[in-house]
Write an enzyme that holds these catalytic residues in place. Sequence first.
Site, PDB file in Angstrom:
ATOM      1  N   THR A  33      -8.697 -45.646  31.325  1.00  0.00           N
ATOM      2  CA  THR A  33      -9.968 -45.697  32.048  1.00  0.00           C
ATOM      3  C   THR A  33      -9.707 -45.771  33.551  1.00  0.00           C
ATOM      4  OG1 THR A  33     -12.153 -46.744  32.078  1.00  0.00           O
ATOM      5  CG2 THR A  33     -10.276 -48.232  31.878  1.00  0.00           C
ATOM      6  N   ASN A  34     -10.694 -46.159  34.337  1.00  0.00           N
ATOM      7  CA  ASN A  34     -10.525 -46.236  35.794  1.00  0.00           C
ATOM      8  C   ASN A  34     -11.240 -47.468  36.339  1.00  0.00           C
ATOM      9  OD1 ASN A  34     -13.365 -45.471  36.433  1.00  0.00           O
ATOM     10  ND2 ASN A  34     -12.743 -43.586  35.394  1.00  0.00           N
TER      11      ASN A  34
END
Length: 225
Positions: A33-34
């Site tokens: 993810t980020n």
Amino acid sequence: MRLRQRSGRLQGKHFLVTAGGTREELDPVRYITNRSSGKMGYAFAQALLEQGASVDLISTVDLPVPVGANVIQVKSAESMLWALQDRFDEATGVVMAAAVADYRPAHIADQKIKKESGAPLILKLVENPDVIASLGKFKQHQYIVAFAAETNDLIAHAQVKLQKKNADMLIANDVSQHDAGFGVDTNRVTILKPGVANEVLALDSKINVAREIVRRMAADLTEGE
Ligand code: CTP
Ligand code: CA
């Protein structure tokens, strides 16, 4: 539940708002993810509701839900695209505040990937669909707001994205600054629209930045009504 407000410039209009970073599964216990917190998307949902619009909030995160928003929880870029496609025809517009992962693992392992000591693990990633560009190709009446998260050459990169995404408005966000962008409660953005001069908004809370942008969206959408 959709609550309708009795006043506001966007009464009777319906928006799809995306929020948060997508999660791209690798195996049953891991994902990629980020750093996106989802705060900007939730602020947009709130600001649109304040103007009397109805909102489907397509979210990957668990934040307090603005009163009246209809939340649809998704995880990956693909599931976000499907949720948007199902609702796109009926929508007045889309605010694409989510940070969509550009790549996802080529394979999702059925079982937890075990370590093999002494050998590097090489992951193969494949490109995700460009969610907003895919919708932008088929837009009819829909007003599309896309974002650009940049660490350098902000305006040049944002100008390219405005066209590539077929957007009506592009919110350019310099994420290299400590007080703007990922995770924090404030933001400083530049608004790009086709054929008009760029507009720089002052540093402010995410909710006030969203309110300013929604005011401009409402002006565009109600012109001539
Ligand atoms: N976006 C999208 N689908 C993707 C990637 C991005 O819909 N697969 C959307 C984002 O939600 C945002 C806009 O496109 O509204 C710009 O995202 P950004 O990451 O800044 O740009 P990219 O086009 O992905 O290009 P790059 O990351 O290489 O700068
Ligand atoms: Ca990207």
